[in-house]
Motif scaffolding. Structure first.
Motif, PDB file in Angstrom:
ATOM      1  N   TYR A 173       0.842  -1.191   0.000  1.00  0.00           N
ATOM      2  CA  TYR A 173       0.000   0.000   0.000  1.00  0.00           C
ATOM      3  C   TYR A 173       0.882   1.248   0.000  1.00  0.00           C
ATOM      4  CZ  TYR A 173       1.149  -0.389   4.978  1.00  0.00           C
ATOM      5  OH  TYR A 173       1.825  -0.518   6.177  1.00  0.00           O
ATOM      6  N   GLN A 174       0.259   2.385  -0.227  1.00  0.00           N
ATOM      7  CA  GLN A 174       0.985   3.657  -0.225  1.00  0.00           C
ATOM      8  C   GLN A 174       0.891   4.311   1.148  1.00  0.00           C
ATOM      9  OE1 GLN A 174      -0.571   7.246  -2.322  1.00  0.00           O
ATOM     10  NE2 GLN A 174       1.223   7.023  -3.642  1.00  0.00           N
ATOM     11  N   SER A 175       1.980   4.965   1.555  1.00  0.00           N
ATOM     12  CA  SER A 175       2.022   5.595   2.872  1.00  0.00           C
ATOM     13  C   SER A 175       2.511   7.029   2.762  1.00  0.00           C
ATOM     14  CB  SER A 175       2.957   4.804   3.793  1.00  0.00           C
ATOM     15  OG  SER A 175       3.073   5.418   5.070  1.00  0.00           O
ATOM     16  N   ASP A 176       2.101   7.847   3.715  1.00  0.00           N
ATOM     17  CA  ASP A 176       2.629   9.212   3.832  1.00  0.00           C
ATOM     18  C   ASP A 176       4.014   9.171   4.495  1.00  0.00           C
ATOM     19  OD1 ASP A 176       0.304  10.399   2.764  1.00  0.00           O
ATOM     20  OD2 ASP A 176      -0.687  10.318   4.719  1.00  0.00           O
ATOM     21  N   GLY A 177       4.671  10.320   4.514  1.00  0.00           N
ATOM     22  CA  GLY A 177       5.939  10.426   5.224  1.00  0.00           C
ATOM     23  C   GLY A 177       7.094   9.761   4.523  1.00  0.00           C
ATOM     24  N   GLY A 178       7.092   9.796   3.181  1.00  0.00           N
ATOM     25  CA  GLY A 178       8.191   9.203   2.433  1.00  0.00           C
ATOM     26  C   GLY A 178       9.444  10.058   2.486  1.00  0.00           C
ATOM     27  N   TYR A 179      10.484   9.589   1.867  1.00  0.00           N
ATOM     28  CA  TYR A 179      11.704  10.388   1.750  1.00  0.00           C
ATOM     29  C   TYR A 179      11.401  11.672   0.990  1.00  0.00           C
ATOM     30  CZ  TYR A 179      16.547  11.616   0.664  1.00  0.00           C
ATOM     31  OH  TYR A 179      17.751  12.274   0.551  1.00  0.00           O
ATOM     32  N   ASN A 180      10.494  11.558   0.034  1.00  0.00           N
ATOM     33  CA  ASN A 180      10.000  12.712  -0.714  1.00  0.00           C
ATOM     34  C   ASN A 180       8.520  12.485  -0.992  1.00  0.00           C
ATOM     35  OD1 ASN A 180       9.773  15.042  -2.209  1.00  0.00           O
ATOM     36  ND2 ASN A 180      10.673  14.174  -4.062  1.00  0.00           N
ATOM     37  N   ASN A 181       7.656  13.176  -0.248  1.00  0.00           N
ATOM     38  CA  ASN A 181       6.202  13.023  -0.351  1.00  0.00           C
ATOM     39  C   ASN A 181       5.770  11.629   0.099  1.00  0.00           C
ATOM     40  OD1 ASN A 181       5.843  15.696  -1.319  1.00  0.00           O
ATOM     41  ND2 ASN A 181       6.433  15.023  -3.374  1.00  0.00           N
ATOM     42  N   LYS A 182       5.043  10.881  -0.750  1.00  0.00           N
ATOM     43  CA  LYS A 182       4.541   9.568  -0.368  1.00  0.00           C
ATOM     44  C   LYS A 182       5.569   8.493  -0.700  1.00  0.00           C
ATOM     45  CE  LYS A 182      -0.299  10.905  -1.004  1.00  0.00           C
ATOM     46  NZ  LYS A 182      -0.626  10.898   0.441  1.00  0.00           N
ATOM     47  N   SER A 229       6.113  -6.885  10.223  1.00  0.00           N
ATOM     48  CA  SER A 229       7.357  -6.390   9.631  1.00  0.00           C
ATOM     49  C   SER A 229       7.015  -5.423   8.508  1.00  0.00           C
ATOM     50  CB  SER A 229       8.199  -7.545   9.091  1.00  0.00           C
ATOM     51  OG  SER A 229       8.699  -8.338  10.135  1.00  0.00           O
ATOM     52  N   THR A 230       7.584  -4.209   8.566  1.00  0.00           N
ATOM     53  CA  THR A 230       7.209  -3.170   7.611  1.00  0.00           C
ATOM     54  C   THR A 230       8.437  -2.542   6.970  1.00  0.00           C
ATOM     55  OG1 THR A 230       5.162  -2.665   8.811  1.00  0.00           O
ATOM     56  CG2 THR A 230       5.999  -0.971   7.312  1.00  0.00           C
ATOM     57  N   LEU A 231       8.436  -2.539   5.642  1.00  0.00           N
ATOM     58  CA  LEU A 231       9.497  -1.936   4.841  1.00  0.00           C
ATOM     59  C   LEU A 231       8.921  -0.753   4.081  1.00  0.00           C
ATOM     60  CD1 LEU A 231      12.343  -2.001   3.465  1.00  0.00           C
ATOM     61  CD2 LEU A 231      11.337  -3.566   1.780  1.00  0.00           C
ATOM     62  N   LEU A 232       9.565   0.406   4.204  1.00  0.00           N
ATOM     63  CA  LEU A 232       9.204   1.592   3.434  1.00  0.00           C
ATOM     64  C   LEU A 232      10.289   1.836   2.392  1.00  0.00           C
ATOM     65  CD1 LEU A 232       8.050   4.034   6.276  1.00  0.00           C
ATOM     66  CD2 LEU A 232       6.687   2.343   5.026  1.00  0.00           C
ATOM     67  N   ILE A 233       9.864   2.134   1.165  1.00  0.00           N
ATOM     68  CA  ILE A 233      10.786   2.339   0.050  1.00  0.00           C
ATOM     69  C   ILE A 233      10.414   3.632  -0.666  1.00  0.00           C
ATOM     70  CG2 ILE A 233      11.513   1.478  -2.223  1.00  0.00           C
ATOM     71  CD1 ILE A 233      12.700  -0.212  -0.118  1.00  0.00           C
ATOM     72  N   ASP A 234      11.440   4.395  -1.086  1.00  0.00           N
ATOM     73  CA  ASP A 234      11.152   5.613  -1.838  1.00  0.00           C
ATOM     74  C   ASP A 234      12.335   6.002  -2.720  1.00  0.00           C
ATOM     75  OD1 ASP A 234       9.517   7.626  -2.689  1.00  0.00           O
ATOM     76  OD2 ASP A 234       9.667   8.847  -0.882  1.00  0.00           O
ATOM     77  N   GLU A 235      12.029   6.794  -3.743  1.00  0.00           N
ATOM     78  CA  GLU A 235      13.003   7.424  -4.641  1.00  0.00           C
ATOM     79  C   GLU A 235      14.067   6.437  -5.128  1.00  0.00           C
ATOM     80  OE1 GLU A 235      12.418  10.451  -5.820  1.00  0.00           O
ATOM     81  OE2 GLU A 235      10.612  10.326  -4.592  1.00  0.00           O
ATOM     82  N   VAL A 236      13.600   5.446  -5.876  1.00  0.00           N
ATOM     83  CA  VAL A 236      14.481   4.395  -6.399  1.00  0.00           C
ATOM     84  C   VAL A 236      14.920   4.758  -7.808  1.00  0.00           C
ATOM     85  CG1 VAL A 236      14.608   1.975  -7.087  1.00  0.00           C
ATOM     86  CG2 VAL A 236      13.454   2.616  -4.942  1.00  0.00           C
ATOM     87  N   GLU A 237      16.186   4.461  -8.123  1.00  0.00           N
ATOM     88  CA  GLU A 237      16.737   4.746  -9.443  1.00  0.00           C
ATOM     89  C   GLU A 237      17.518   3.545  -9.955  1.00  0.00           C
ATOM     90  OE1 GLU A 237      20.317   7.451 -11.202  1.00  0.00           O
ATOM     91  OE2 GLU A 237      18.859   8.489  -9.935  1.00  0.00           O
ATOM     92  N   LEU A 238      17.264   3.169 -11.191  1.00  0.00           N
ATOM     93  CA  LEU A 238      17.985   2.100 -11.853  1.00  0.00           C
ATOM     94  C   LEU A 238      19.020   2.719 -12.789  1.00  0.00           C
ATOM     95  CD1 LEU A 238      18.266  -0.952 -12.614  1.00  0.00           C
ATOM     96  CD2 LEU A 238      16.526  -0.526 -14.362  1.00  0.00           C
ATOM     97  N   GLY A 239      20.298   2.515 -12.508  1.00  0.00           N
ATOM     98  CA  GLY A 239      21.360   3.076 -13.334  1.00  0.00           C
ATOM     99  C   GLY A 239      21.724   2.139 -14.464  1.00  0.00           C
ATOM    100  N   CYS A 240      22.076   2.713 -15.618  1.00  0.00           N
ATOM    101  CA  CYS A 240      22.414   1.918 -16.797  1.00  0.00           C
ATOM    102  C   CYS A 240      23.661   2.478 -17.485  1.00  0.00           C
ATOM    103  CB  CYS A 240      21.250   1.894 -17.791  1.00  0.00           C
ATOM    104  SG  CYS A 240      19.745   1.156 -17.138  1.00  0.00           S
TER     105      CYS A 240
END
Length: 377
Positions: A175-184, A363-374
């Motif tokens: 699900y989506q959560s508030d309080g991310g590294y940047n916004n949600k 157990s809760t994992l929050l993830i934000d602002e992910v980048e895949l480098g190429c």
């Protein structure tokens, strides 16, 4: 005696014919297969609950395509199977069940490439709705610079919905959560699956999000193969980075089929999450990898893996930066790369042993602002 046998056979046939006549019309309204005439598809159609993606060869004229469908028995589709349409923009098809009581809408998109975005912000969600709820669970998607959807994430939420979960979308594992590294941000929580999950020896569900598709029809019979990982990818990945927070649940459990609740606590054991990405070749014999083979060292089609090896509990946003490590003897074939023969997946999970239905509820994992480098960026 022969006459009695003949009469008995006629009686049984009459009953069988009567049963056939009295059988209720089918209430399902699904697209089971989708193909295109000619040798234009680069791979099999990606069929999701309300969306179908057709990846075609680069020289294909997408202004005049005629998809052909296999539907659930008795169902009909509008526009009709085989109708020629312009797919420069997505087209909508409506499937009507045999009993005429149910309809399902599919959006069909045609593209010449698979994964086209490499930055993931988790700001966009839509709700899956059915006849029981107009906001059942959330589906994450990404958009391009013009705000157009260009990627849909998959999760195990459709399978969890089969357990009869009560509550709103936050009761689901993904699900989506508030309080991310940047916004949600993305939130993943390991959940108990209730009485149905216990009955199927699947008492826990790890929160997960991944690039690929989830086969809900297979979820209760073979959950590991229900997760189909990967989308066509035409670049050479170098790293995966982003930010996370993590809090393990209080009690770690393993499956014990001999007890009613099917969960046995393991004193002193802590849950931990997982983040990984895999580049692999999609072959005719093994077009997609799943939960049984995506991380198996014996899977010969895997070229490179990026996986977190220092995961920890943290209340602060913590950066991860995972290099892709190519397996011994594996290199990218530029011809296969240009022809779209490679797949890439990114996977996040709140319990590293979740695919074996082990972990700690909560157990809760929050993830934000992910980048895949190429390469070449």
């Amino acid at each position: 005696m022969r006459l009695k046998n003949l009469l008995a056979c006629l009686f049984l046939c009459t009953i069988a014919i009567s049963c056939i006549k009295d059988e209720a019309p089918n209430s399902e309204a699904d697209i089971e297969t989708c193909t295109l005439p000619g040798n234009v598809l680069n791979r099999d159609a990606i069929i999701e609950n309300e969306k179908i993606t057709l990846i075609v060869k680069k020289e294909t004229d997408i202004t005049a395509l005629a998809p052909q469908f296999t539907l659930t028995p008795g169902a009909t589709i509008t526009p009709a199977s085989g109708s020629t349409l312009n797919f420069t923009t997505p087209q909508t098809y409506i499937v009507t069940s045999e009993d005429k009581k149910w309809q399902k809408s599919y959006r069909i998109e045609v593209t010449t490439s698979g994964l086209t975005t490499n930055r993931y912000h988790f700001e966009n969600v839509r709700f899956f709705s059915d006849d029981t709820s107009d906001k059942k669970y959330q589906i994450f998607y990404e958009t391009d610079q013009y705000g157009r959807e260009n990627m849909t994430w998959a999760s195990g939420n459709p399978g969890f919905a089969l357990t009869g979960v009560t509550g709103d979308y936050t009761a689901y594992p993904t699900y989506q959560s508030d309080g991310g590294y940047n916004n949600k941000c993305l939130a993943l929580t390991t959940r108990r699956t209730g009485s149905l999950g216990n009955l199927m020896n699947m008492p826990l569900a790890s929160g997960n999000l991944f690039i690929g598709t989830f086969d809900v029809l297979n979820a209760l019979t073979n959950a590991l193969t229900a997760t189909q990982f990967g989308a066509q990818f035409e670049n050479i990945p170098t790293h995966l980075k982003g930010y996370y927070k993590y809090k393990a649940g209080e009690t770690f459990y393993v499956v014990d089929k001999t007890i009613p609740e099917k969960l046995k606590p393991v004193p002193g054991k802590k849950d931990i999450f997982d983040i990984y990405a895999v580049l692999y070749e999609s072959t005719e014999s093994l077009p997609m990898l799943d939960g049984t083979n995506i991380l198996d060292e014996a899977t010969e089609t895997v070229l490179a893996v990026a996986r977190i090896d220092n995961a920890k509990e943290t209340n602060e946003w913590t950066e991860f930066n995972l290099p892709f490590i190519f397996r011994e003897g594996k290199t990218v074939d530029p011809v296969k790369l240009a022809a779209g023969k490679y797949n890439l997946t990114i996977v996040f999970a709140s319990s590293i042993r979740g695919n074996y239905f082990e972990g700690a509820p909560g157990s809760t994992l929050l993830i934000d602002e992910v980048e895949l480098g190429c390469e070449g960026e």
